[in-house]
Every structure is written in C-alpha cells, then in structure tokens.
Write a protein that holds these residues in place. Structure first.
Motif, PDB file in Angstrom:
ATOM      1  N   ALA A  88      81.230 -50.870  89.239  1.00  0.00           N
ATOM      2  CA  ALA A  88      81.016 -50.428  87.854  1.00  0.00           C
ATOM      3  C   ALA A  88      79.739 -49.597  87.729  1.00  0.00           C
ATOM      4  O   ALA A  88      79.714 -48.604  86.998  1.00  0.00           O
ATOM      5  N   SER A  89      78.694 -49.983  88.443  1.00  0.00           N
ATOM      6  CA  SER A  89      77.445 -49.212  88.397  1.00  0.00           C
ATOM      7  C   SER A  89      77.643 -47.822  88.974  1.00  0.00           C
ATOM      8  O   SER A  89      77.166 -46.826  88.420  1.00  0.00           O
ATOM      9  N   VAL A  90      78.352 -47.736  90.096  1.00  0.00           N
ATOM     10  CA  VAL A  90      78.618 -46.437  90.719  1.00  0.00           C
ATOM     11  C   VAL A  90      79.470 -45.583  89.792  1.00  0.00           C
ATOM     12  O   VAL A  90      79.205 -44.390  89.614  1.00  0.00           O
ATOM     13  N   GLU A  91      80.478 -46.180  89.175  1.00  0.00           N
ATOM     14  CA  GLU A  91      81.316 -45.434  88.229  1.00  0.00           C
ATOM     15  C   GLU A  91      80.502 -44.928  87.050  1.00  0.00           C
ATOM     16  O   GLU A  91      80.683 -43.805  86.590  1.00  0.00           O
ATOM     17  N   SER A 130      70.796 -42.609  92.726  1.00  0.00           N
ATOM     18  CA  SER A 130      71.295 -43.185  93.984  1.00  0.00           C
ATOM     19  C   SER A 130      72.678 -42.627  94.320  1.00  0.00           C
ATOM     20  O   SER A 130      72.952 -42.253  95.470  1.00  0.00           O
ATOM     21  N   VAL A 131      73.544 -42.579  93.331  1.00  0.00           N
ATOM     22  CA  VAL A 131      74.901 -42.067  93.524  1.00  0.00           C
ATOM     23  C   VAL A 131      74.850 -40.595  93.930  1.00  0.00           C
ATOM     24  O   VAL A 131      75.559 -40.164  94.840  1.00  0.00           O
ATOM     25  N   GLY A 174      77.293 -44.210  87.073  1.00  0.00           N
ATOM     26  CA  GLY A 174      76.480 -43.105  87.568  1.00  0.00           C
ATOM     27  C   GLY A 174      77.295 -41.832  87.745  1.00  0.00           C
ATOM     28  O   GLY A 174      76.864 -40.751  87.357  1.00  0.00           O
ATOM     29  N   MET A 175      78.497 -41.964  88.320  1.00  0.00           N
ATOM     30  CA  MET A 175      79.347 -40.784  88.514  1.00  0.00           C
ATOM     31  C   MET A 175      79.793 -40.196  87.183  1.00  0.00           C
ATOM     32  O   MET A 175      79.826 -38.970  87.032  1.00  0.00           O
ATOM     33  N   THR A 176      80.112 -41.040  86.230  1.00  0.00           N
ATOM     34  CA  THR A 176      80.522 -40.546  84.912  1.00  0.00           C
ATOM     35  C   THR A 176      79.406 -39.735  84.284  1.00  0.00           C
ATOM     36  O   THR A 176      79.635 -38.652  83.742  1.00  0.00           O
ATOM     37  N   GLN A 177      78.196 -40.233  84.366  1.00  0.00           N
ATOM     38  CA  GLN A 177      77.077 -39.509  83.783  1.00  0.00           C
ATOM     39  C   GLN A 177      76.834 -38.182  84.495  1.00  0.00           C
ATOM     40  O   GLN A 177      76.532 -37.174  83.863  1.00  0.00           O
ATOM     41  N   LEU A 178      76.996 -38.167  85.812  1.00  0.00           N
ATOM     42  CA  LEU A 178      76.771 -36.943  86.578  1.00  0.00           C
ATOM     43  C   LEU A 178      77.862 -35.896  86.366  1.00  0.00           C
ATOM     44  O   LEU A 178      77.615 -34.703  86.527  1.00  0.00           O
ATOM     45  N   THR A 179      79.076 -36.327  86.017  1.00  0.00           N
ATOM     46  CA  THR A 179      80.168 -35.365  85.801  1.00  0.00           C
ATOM     47  C   THR A 179      80.166 -34.797  84.394  1.00  0.00           C
ATOM     48  O   THR A 179      80.915 -33.865  84.107  1.00  0.00           O
ATOM     49  N   ARG A 180      79.342 -35.334  83.516  1.00  0.00           N
ATOM     50  CA  ARG A 180      79.218 -34.811  82.157  1.00  0.00           C
ATOM     51  C   ARG A 180      78.009 -33.887  82.078  1.00  0.00           C
ATOM     52  O   ARG A 180      77.021 -34.094  82.773  1.00  0.00           O
ATOM     53  N   PRO A 181      78.065 -32.892  81.215  1.00  0.00           N
ATOM     54  CA  PRO A 181      76.910 -31.988  81.091  1.00  0.00           C
ATOM     55  C   PRO A 181      75.655 -32.743  80.664  1.00  0.00           C
ATOM     56  O   PRO A 181      75.704 -33.621  79.796  1.00  0.00           O
ATOM     57  N   GLY A 182      74.538 -32.405  81.300  1.00  0.00           N
ATOM     58  CA  GLY A 182      73.256 -32.985  80.937  1.00  0.00           C
ATOM     59  C   GLY A 182      72.738 -32.353  79.657  1.00  0.00           C
ATOM     60  O   GLY A 182      73.419 -31.532  79.029  1.00  0.00           O
ATOM     61  N   PRO A 183      71.520 -32.679  79.264  1.00  0.00           N
ATOM     62  CA  PRO A 183      70.950 -32.126  78.035  1.00  0.00           C
ATOM     63  C   PRO A 183      70.861 -30.600  78.047  1.00  0.00           C
ATOM     64  O   PRO A 183      70.890 -29.967  77.002  1.00  0.00           O
ATOM     65  N   ASP A 184      70.772 -30.031  79.250  1.00  0.00           N
ATOM     66  CA  ASP A 184      70.693 -28.570  79.364  1.00  0.00           C
ATOM     67  C   ASP A 184      72.056 -27.941  79.653  1.00  0.00           C
ATOM     68  O   ASP A 184      72.153 -26.749  79.935  1.00  0.00           O
ATOM     69  N   GLY A 239      84.031 -32.226 101.843  1.00  0.00           N
ATOM     70  CA  GLY A 239      83.402 -32.841 100.682  1.00  0.00           C
ATOM     71  C   GLY A 239      83.371 -34.350 100.817  1.00  0.00           C
ATOM     72  O   GLY A 239      83.705 -34.905 101.856  1.00  0.00           O
ATOM     73  N   CYS A 240      82.976 -35.016  99.781  1.00  0.00           N
ATOM     74  CA  CYS A 240      82.920 -36.483  99.760  1.00  0.00           C
ATOM     75  C   CYS A 240      84.288 -37.009  99.354  1.00  0.00           C
ATOM     76  O   CYS A 240      84.728 -36.790  98.232  1.00  0.00           O
ATOM     77  N   THR A 241      84.936 -37.698 100.257  1.00  0.00           N
ATOM     78  CA  THR A 241      86.257 -38.260  99.971  1.00  0.00           C
ATOM     79  C   THR A 241      86.211 -39.784  99.907  1.00  0.00           C
ATOM     80  O   THR A 241      87.252 -40.430  99.838  1.00  0.00           O
ATOM     81  N   ALA A 242      85.032 -40.356  99.928  1.00  0.00           N
ATOM     82  CA  ALA A 242      84.887 -41.815  99.886  1.00  0.00           C
ATOM     83  C   ALA A 242      85.306 -42.345  98.518  1.00  0.00           C
ATOM     84  O   ALA A 242      84.993 -41.753  97.476  1.00  0.00           O
ATOM     85  N   ALA A 243      85.988 -43.464  98.523  1.00  0.00           N
ATOM     86  CA  ALA A 243      86.386 -44.121  97.281  1.00  0.00           C
ATOM     87  C   ALA A 243      85.155 -44.697  96.594  1.00  0.00           C
ATOM     88  O   ALA A 243      84.121 -44.939  97.229  1.00  0.00           O
TER      89      ALA A 243
END
Length: 170
Positions: A46-49, A15-16, A51-61, A29-33
């Motif tokens: 907290a849920s959005v944070e 979703s994020v 999701g964003m934390t997971q997306l900013t970290r390298p995935g399994p690949d 770019g996206c400048t929304a808080a």
C-alpha cells in the motif's frame, strides 16, 4: 532534487522513485510488480502504491515524475506494468545516490541522505537546522510544517549509525 526539497511528495515517493529509477535503467524499463518493489524496499504494498500514485500525478509545477503503461500477455492475461521515470534535464539540480540507500534506509532517512549528498557534491556546508527546514511532516496536525532541529538530529544520528554519512560535529 525537486522531489527532495518540495513538501508535496511524501517520503515514500522518494524511495519508490529511486528504486524504480534503478530498475527502469534497463532497456525494457521497470517491469517489477508492486509487491516486488515493496519487498525490495521493505515497505508495504500500500505504501509503494501510494508513492507511485503520487509520482504518476502532476506535481505542483505540472510535471509528472513517473509513467506507467499497463500491458497484458496474448490471450488477455495481465502482467505488471512498465514504469519509467522522467528524464532529468541538464538545467535541473540532481544528485546520484546508490539504490542500496533506498533499500537500507527508511524513506525519511533516504530523503535526508539525498539532501546531504547533494550538499556534499556542491560543497555546501549543511547544518541540522537546514536539514530540518527541508524535511516536512506529511500527516497529522503538523502536516506541511518542517521538522524540528531535534528530529533532524535524530535522523542524522541514525544515518551516521548506519554508516551512510560521517558527521563532523562542532
């Protein structure tokens, strides 16, 4: 589709990703808080944070889906970060879905909707058992396991009730 089909990413990350991707399509770019994104999606900050934390970290690949650059105004006052999603290469599987889906559907429903949309574009008939196999539990004692067919059926029924999909039943 790599976000949709891998159990590594939690549902809220999808979703994020969709919302930030839409907002990041602007030249600046996206400048929304974070709180604004949470409000758009109807999720907690907290849920959005998470999701964003997971997306900013390298995935399994090793691929990072979201870049975030902190910025501050002259004088040192902080302002929201600039976020951008990674550019999808032509060799990757992907599907365009409306950002309204991220705002209207729950994160789990959005993930199922994206899977259904991809199958429809590709002309692949999709059964509830295949949807169940692609959706996974992300917490609790069943973490990492696929959903049951009954649970997938409830998600599909909710998508149909919300008029996001039409189901041809056998």
């Amino acid at each position: 589709m790599r976000l949709i089909t891998t159990p590594h990413y939690v549902d809220v990350a999808v979703s994020v990703y969709v919302k930030i991707g839409a907002l990041a399509s602007r030249p600046e770019g996206c400048t929304a808080a974070t709180a604004t994104i949470a409000d758009y999606l109807g999720l907690s900050k907290a849920s959005v944070e998470r999701g964003m934390t997971q997306l900013t970290r390298p995935g399994p690949d090793g691929v990072v889906e979201l870049s975030s650059v902190r910025r501050s105004l002259p004088g040192g006052c902080g302002t929201s970060a600039v976020r951008r999603i990674r550019t999808v290469t032509g060799a990757e599987r992907f599907v365009w879905i409306p950002v309204a889906a991220a705002e209207d559907l729950t994160p789990r429903q959005l993930r199922a909707y994206a899977l259904i949309a991809y199958a429809q574009v590709q002309g692949i008939p999709l059964a509830e058992s295949e949807i169940a196999g692609a959706l996974h539990h992300h917490s609790g004692r069943r973490a990492g396991q696929p959903l049951t067919v009954a649970a997938a059926g409830e998600i599909v029924d909710a998508l149909e009730a919300a008029r996001w999909v039409t189901v041809e039943r056998r």
